[in-house]
Design an enzyme around this catalytic site. Sequence first.
Site, short mmCIF file in Angstrom:
data_model
loop_
_atom_site.label_atom_id
_atom_site.label_comp_id
_atom_site.label_asym_id
_atom_site.label_seq_id
_atom_site.Cartn_x
_atom_site.Cartn_y
_atom_site.Cartn_z
N ARG A 34 -3.43 8.68 -4.24
CA ARG A 34 -2.85 9.99 -3.93
C ARG A 34 -2.85 10.91 -5.15
NH1 ARG A 34 2.05 8.11 0.14
NH2 ARG A 34 0.94 8.59 2.07
N LYS A 199 5.79 -0.43 11.06
CA LYS A 199 6.77 0.50 11.64
C LYS A 199 6.41 0.96 13.04
CE LYS A 199 5.77 2.97 8.06
NZ LYS A 199 5.62 4.07 7.10
N GLY A 352 -0.43 5.06 3.84
CA GLY A 352 -0.30 4.68 2.44
C GLY A 352 -0.68 3.23 2.20
N GLY A 376 1.94 9.01 8.19
CA GLY A 376 2.77 9.68 9.20
C GLY A 376 2.20 11.03 9.59
P1 ADP Z 1 0.83 2.39 6.55
O1 ADP Z 1 1.58 2.67 5.28
O2 ADP Z 1 -0.64 2.21 6.31
O3 ADP Z 1 1.12 3.40 7.63
P2 ADP Z 1 2.83 0.55 7.44
O4 ADP Z 1 3.74 1.05 6.39
O5 ADP Z 1 3.17 0.82 8.85
O6 ADP Z 1 1.33 1.00 7.13
O7 ADP Z 1 2.72 -1.03 7.36
C1 ADP Z 1 2.34 -1.69 6.18
C2 ADP Z 1 3.13 -2.95 6.03
O8 ADP Z 1 3.06 -3.74 7.20
C3 ADP Z 1 2.59 -3.79 4.92
O9 ADP Z 1 3.54 -3.85 3.88
C4 ADP Z 1 2.39 -5.16 5.56
O10 ADP Z 1 2.84 -6.22 4.75
C5 ADP Z 1 3.24 -5.06 6.79
N1 ADP Z 1 2.81 -5.99 7.84
C6 ADP Z 1 1.62 -6.06 8.46
N2 ADP Z 1 1.60 -7.08 9.32
C7 ADP Z 1 2.80 -7.69 9.25
C8 ADP Z 1 3.39 -8.82 9.88
N3 ADP Z 1 2.71 -9.55 10.75
N4 ADP Z 1 4.66 -9.14 9.55
C9 ADP Z 1 5.32 -8.40 8.64
N5 ADP Z 1 4.83 -7.33 8.02
C10 ADP Z 1 3.58 -6.98 8.31
MG MG Z 2 3.62 2.31 4.74
#
Ligand code: ADP
Ligand code: MG
Length: 395
Positions: A34, A199, A352, A376
Site C-alpha cells: 500500500r 469476515k 489487504g 472492503g
Molecule cells: P482480506 O483482508 O483479503 O479481505 P480477510 O481479512 O477477510 O481477507 O481474511 C484474512 C484472514 O482470514 C487471514 O488472516 C486468514 O488467516 C484468515 N482465515 C482464512 N481461512 C481461515 C480459516 N479457515 N480459519 C480461520 N481463519 C482463516
Molecule cells: Mg483483512
Amino acid sequence: MKTIDDLDVAGRRVLVRSDLNVPLDGTRITDDGRIRASVPTIATLAERGARVVVCAHLGRPKGQVRPGLSLRPVATRLGELLGREVRFASDVVGASAADTVAALVDGDVAVLENLRFEAAETSKDDAERGAFAEKLAGPAELYVGDGFGAVHRRHASVYDVPRRLPHAAGGLVLAEVEVLRRLTTSPKRPYVVVLGGAKLSDKLGVIAGVLDLADRLVIGGGMGYTFLKAQGHEVGRSLLEADQVEAVRGYLDTAEAKGVEVVLPVDVVTVAEFKADAEAVVVASDAIPADREGVDIGPRTRELFEGKLADAATVFWNGPMGVFEMAPFAAGTKAVAQAISEVDGLTVVGGGDSAAAVRQLGFADEAFGHISTGGGASLEYLEGKTLPGLEALED
Ligand code: ADP
Ligand code: MG
C-alpha cells in the site's frame, strides 16, 4: 472527477489522503504494497512543487494514542521509496502537525500521525466529524483523495475534508475505479468470483451484488464454514457466524434461481489446536469432527477450484483460502493464486490480507492483472454501493 493534472499545486499546501494501512509485526512492515501504491501520486505532487501533507490511518486504535500503531515507521519507509526526506508530525491536528506543515517548502513531503488516534475521524456524529475535518483541512489549500482502501468509509479525512477544499482524485483511486468499472461493465465470461477470508458478515453484501454479475462463485477460507453449515453440515470448532446461516441459505437459493454456480470445499485441513505445528488431518467437508477446526481447503478442493478457474475469462478474488500466515496451511491459498495467475483474462486480487498472501507466497504483482489496495472498498463497489470517498471527489 478531477485529477491532479487539473490542480495547480505548485507552492500550495496539498493534503493527500493515502491508504498506508500496512500489516505490521511489531514495528516491522510485513507488506509495503500500500505504501508503494501511494508513492506515484505523492511523488508527482512533490515534483510539481507542492507542499505535500500526507494523512492516513493504521490499524484500529479506536481514538486512543497507541504508540504501537504510530505511522512513524511507515513514514520512514515512504521516504525510502520516494528517495527523499519525509518529515513526520507526532500528532494529527496538534502543535507538531502545525509546526511541521508551516516548515514545509515547495517539494517537501510530510506525514501526519495516525488519523485514528483522533476519535472524531471515525465518528458517526456529523458535527463532531465536521469539526475535526475543519482542523485537518485548516492549513491545507487543496485536497487529493488517493486512499482507495478507505473510500468506503464516511470518515472525516475521506468524506468531510474534500467537501471543504478544492479537490481531485489521485492516480491510485483513478486506477482502482477503472479496474472495478471493467469488472462491473460487461466483463468477459465466464466470470468467476472467489471469496474467502475471515469476515463473512463484512462480505455478505458483496455476494448479493456478485450474484447479478458472476457466472460462478467459489467459496473457501473461514467464511466457507458458514456456507457448509447452511447446507446442513457440522463444522466442529471452525470459524462460524451462526447468526448469518439463514442469510447464507437465502443467497444459496438466489444463486440457484439466477443460475450462478456456487462451488464449496469438498474437503478441509483440520487441526485440534490452532497452531502451525498442530497435527493436520484432511477430512471430507461433510464430516468435520466436533473437536477440530478447519484451517485450509483440502487437496481435492484445490483441484476442484483449479478446474473452476481454468476456463475463466474474468476473475475477482478476495480472501485467503486458509490460515496462510502459518506455512502448513497456505497450500489452498497458494493453489488458488497459482490457478488465477494462469488465467488468460482480467484477474483482480482485492483485500489487504489477500494481497499480502500472494506476495508472501512468492507471486510477483505482475502475475495478476491488478492487485487492489482496497478489500472492503472494492467489495462495496462490486455490491453497487455509493462509496462516500468517491462521492466526495465528484465535482
Ligand atoms: P482480506 O483482508 O483479503 O479481505 P480477510 O481479512 O477477510 O481477507 O481474511 C484474512 C484472514 O482470514 C487471514 O488472516 C486468514 O488467516 C484468515 N482465515 C482464512 N481461512 C481461515 C480459516 N479457515 N480459519 C480461520 N481463519 C482463516
Ligand atoms: Mg483483512
